[in-house]
Design an enzyme around this catalytic site. Structure first.
Site, PDB file in Angstrom:
ATOM      1  N   ASP A  15      -6.235   3.594  -3.785  1.00 29.39           N
ATOM      2  CA  ASP A  15      -5.046   2.768  -3.585  1.00 29.39           C
ATOM      3  C   ASP A  15      -3.809   3.671  -3.625  1.00 29.39           C
ATOM      4  OD1 ASP A  15      -3.285   0.671  -3.385  1.00 29.39           O
ATOM      5  OD2 ASP A  15      -3.741  -0.224  -5.320  1.00 29.39           O
ATOM      6  N   ASP A  16      -3.144   3.837  -2.481  1.00 30.46           N
ATOM      7  CA  ASP A  16      -1.911   4.644  -2.389  1.00 30.46           C
ATOM      8  C   ASP A  16      -2.149   6.124  -2.639  1.00 30.46           C
ATOM      9  OD1 ASP A  16      -0.700   2.201  -2.003  1.00 30.46           O
ATOM     10  OD2 ASP A  16       0.590   2.284  -3.762  1.00 30.46           O
ATOM     11  N   CYS A  55      -0.816  -2.100   1.664  1.00 35.23           N
ATOM     12  CA  CYS A  55      -2.209  -2.343   1.302  1.00 35.23           C
ATOM     13  C   CYS A  55      -2.821  -3.591   1.940  1.00 35.23           C
ATOM     14  CB  CYS A  55      -2.368  -2.381  -0.213  1.00 35.23           C
ATOM     15  SG  CYS A  55      -1.267  -3.509  -1.058  1.00 35.23           S
ATOM     16  N   LYS A 115     -10.243  -3.806  -6.446  1.00 31.97           N
ATOM     17  CA  LYS A 115      -9.058  -4.511  -5.950  1.00 31.97           C
ATOM     18  C   LYS A 115      -9.340  -5.194  -4.615  1.00 31.97           C
ATOM     19  CE  LYS A 115      -4.537  -3.567  -3.906  1.00 31.97           C
ATOM     20  NZ  LYS A 115      -3.419  -2.630  -3.753  1.00 31.97           N
ATOM     21  N   HIS A 117      -6.989  -8.170  -3.098  1.00 32.97           N
ATOM     22  CA  HIS A 117      -5.621  -8.317  -2.580  1.00 32.97           C
ATOM     23  C   HIS A 117      -5.563  -8.872  -1.157  1.00 32.97           C
ATOM     24  CE1 HIS A 117      -1.290  -6.550  -3.059  1.00 32.97           C
ATOM     25  NE2 HIS A 117      -1.317  -7.876  -2.942  1.00 32.97           N
ATOM     26  N   HIS A 271      -2.618   3.671  -8.087  1.00 33.37           N
ATOM     27  CA  HIS A 271      -1.444   2.796  -8.118  1.00 33.37           C
ATOM     28  C   HIS A 271      -0.866   2.775  -9.531  1.00 33.37           C
ATOM     29  CE1 HIS A 271       1.083  -0.738  -7.572  1.00 33.37           C
ATOM     30  NE2 HIS A 271       0.798  -0.715  -6.284  1.00 33.37           N
ATOM     31  N   ASN A 324      -3.573   3.537   2.390  1.00 33.04           N
ATOM     32  CA  ASN A 324      -2.343   3.998   3.060  1.00 33.04           C
ATOM     33  C   ASN A 324      -1.886   5.268   2.355  1.00 33.04           C
ATOM     34  OD1 ASN A 324      -1.380   1.099   1.504  1.00 33.04           O
ATOM     35  ND2 ASN A 324      -0.501   3.007   0.753  1.00 33.04           N
TER      36      ASN A 324
END
Length: 562
Positions: A15-16, A55, A115, A117, A271, A324
């Site tokens: 994530d990120d 995301c 996650k 989302h 994150h 991303n």
């Protein structure tokens, strides 16, 4: 083992995570031996691209193989560019077919850990129409929303921080009105009826309640842990959650090791709030963020060790990526709490800039893929959909446009060029940039119609607002900014008719592709509409009696190794 036998599939998504955060992509300050091992034993993609720099839309595209604008999973607003509330009514539409559903129909046991989302419920609290189990997964353990700084009481709030500051100020200003009206009343300058004072006081209370009922309880409303359809922690115990997720991932593989399985492990790392085990704190040369990257790498190692222990490695396709680019605006004073995107401009939320969409892409399948291969061809997270369908024996839906391409021929070396000629880079619902990979040569052109305005100017990110805008406070380019990414991947030297002879012909070719692409788009319900993105009490997941939600049913003792 042959390519025609159905492998197990393990998908690992950070994530990120910035593409420059891994050693195998050039980082020399953070240690990532397990992810590097994946790259050395498999195929590494250097031009691997997310379909969005945020995301929720990126993950929607990953699961469906389609640009998120086709499913209504992109926002027309700058405020809500990802799903905001578990108690909202938007999510991945039920008529979308994920790769999990395709493989489920082919006999795979499918599990989602981590996650999600992508929404939860449509019309009632427990309908769970957007739930992973409604999208082809047999088992779900994780966060239906995701990790936020708000999930940890000691952290600076993340969700709509500036809006909340304005709401507090507005509440104070409105609340001062009845108090100020008491002055002329008691000074006997003029008469102020009690009804007026009470009306202002009532309006102040109503205004405060209307926004604080959602924003004041974000940790309790959004930060929850679920097993299948059951809430097991509300709010979740953030210090234990990563260990619980790893434990569940290992248990899932062990449970279904005798049959083909698909495991999608969606990490909470990296994150904010960068929750990291004590043994990794201070472990890296890059502060808490580096520590968090190294803990994630350790978790990847645990999964690879389990495959080796059960002798499943040669019969398992492992894929590692990020949703991303790294988030540049995440800071604690002068300390950087977000990722590094290498030589690429921009980051998470910056539309079509390379730093927001260029992500790691690593495939390992020892029986099929040559170790150590590096491919510098445009590929997309959307390609996973048709690729998994191909290797798992699924049949692609024929009633919709699939934007991804099967990359197995490219990964195996049977072809040398990507099937993608054009890739379209959106920011929300707005087309910001287009990439053209010329079929007859190695040149990759990229035209920017819109670019974000960085603040402070020249700093490379939007530190003032916390995230760059998609519309309004942006720069529009006519003619478009044009770059040759094959010579200038950092997008530093824009071309023009004076220094590039084919400028006009390239722009004309790209504009024709945009026109053709737009002809393939059909109107769909907008999942990020104002109504869908509002918090709704009747949709809020609740363990207990609403609004007194709260429970902790996760009492298992974790193994010492975790």
């Amino acid at each position: 083992m042959t390519r025609n036998s159905r492998p197990n599939i393990v998908l690992l998504m950070a994530d990120d995570l910035g593409v420059g955060d891994l050693c195998c992509y050039g980082n020399n300050t953070v240690s990532t031996p397990n992810i590097d091992r994946l790259a050395s034993e498999g195929v590494r993609l250097t031009q691997h691209l997310a379909a969005a720099s945020m995301c929720t839309p990126s993950r929607a595209a990953f699961l469906t193989g389609r640009y998120p604008i086709r499913s209504g999973m992109m926002s027309p607003y700058n405020l809500n560019r990802a799903l905001t509330w578990l108690g909202g009514s938007g999510g991945l539409p039920t008529n979308e077919t994920t790769f999990a559903k395709l493989l489920q129909h082919r006999g795979y046991r499918t599990g989602f850990i981590g996650k999600w989302h992508l929404g939860l419920s449509c019309a009632s609290r427990n309908d769970h129409c957007y739930h992973p189990l409604s999208h082809g997964f047999d088992y779900f353990y994780g966060l239906p929303f995701g990790l936020l700084s708000d999930c940890q009481a000691s952290q600076t709030p993340e969700l709509h921080r500036w809006l909340r500051i304005k709401l507090w100020i507005s509440t104070v200003v409105i609340g001062l009105v009845p108090l100020l009206l008491l002055v002329p009343k008691y000074a006997r300058w003029f008469r102020v009826p009690w009804k007026v004072l009470l009306s202002f006081a009532f309006f102040t209370c109503l205004f405060f309640t209307s926004w604080y009922s959602s924003y004041g309880f974000i940790r309790r409303w959004n930060c929850i842990l679920m097993r299948n359809h059951d809430i097991i922690q509300q709010p979740m115990n953030e210090e234990r959650v990563s260990s619980l997720l790893l434990k569940e991932a290992l248990a899932f593989m062990d449970r279904y090791k005798r049959e083909p399985f698909l495991l999608f492990f969606s990490f909470l790392h990296v994150h904010s709030p960068l929750i990291t085990k004590e043994k990794f704190v201070g472990h890296s040369k890059y502060g808490l963020y580096g520590d968090n990257v190294e803990e994630m790498d350790w978790m990847v190692g645990k999964i690879l060790d389990a495959l080796d222990r059960e002798r499943l490695a040669s019969h398992t396709l492992v894929y590692f990526t990020s949703d991303n680019g790294g988030r540049l605006e995440s800071r604690d004073g002068a300390a950087q709490l977000g990722g590094w995107n290498g030589i690429y401009k921009g980051g998470r939320g910056t539309g079509g800039l390379e730093g927001g969409i260029r992500v790691p892409g690593i495939f390992r399948w020892p029986a099929v893929l040559e170790a150590g291969r590096v491919i510098d061809e445009p590929t997309s997270l959307m390609d996973i959909y048709p690729t998994l369908s191909y290797i798992g024996g699924g049949i692609l839906p024929q009633d919709r446009v699939i934007d991804g391409r099967n990359v197995m021929p490219l990964l195996e070396g049977r072809v040398s060029h990507s099937e993608h000629e054009f890739l379209f880079h959106y920011c929300g619902v707005y087309l910001h940039a287009v990439r053209w990979h010329q079929r007859d040569c190695a040149t990759v052109w990229k035209a920017h119609y819109v670019t974000p305005k960085f603040y402070p100017e020249g700093r490379g990110a939007c530190y003032g607002s916390g995230i760059c805008s998609c519309s309004g406070d942006v720069t529009y380019h006519d003619p478009p900014l044009l770059f040759d990414l094959s010579r200038d991947p950092s997008e530093a030297l824009p071309l023009n008719p004076d220094n590039e002879a084919v400028f006009d012909s390239v722009i004309k070719k790209i504009e024709a592709a945009v026109k053709e692409h737009r002809r393939t788009l059909t109107p769909v319900p907008q999942q990020f509409s104002v109504f869908n993105t509002l918090w709704k009490p009747w949709l809020q997941p609740c363990c207990g009696t609403f609004p007194f939600c709260g429970c902790d049913k996760e009492n298992d003792i974790l193994p010492a190794a975790l």
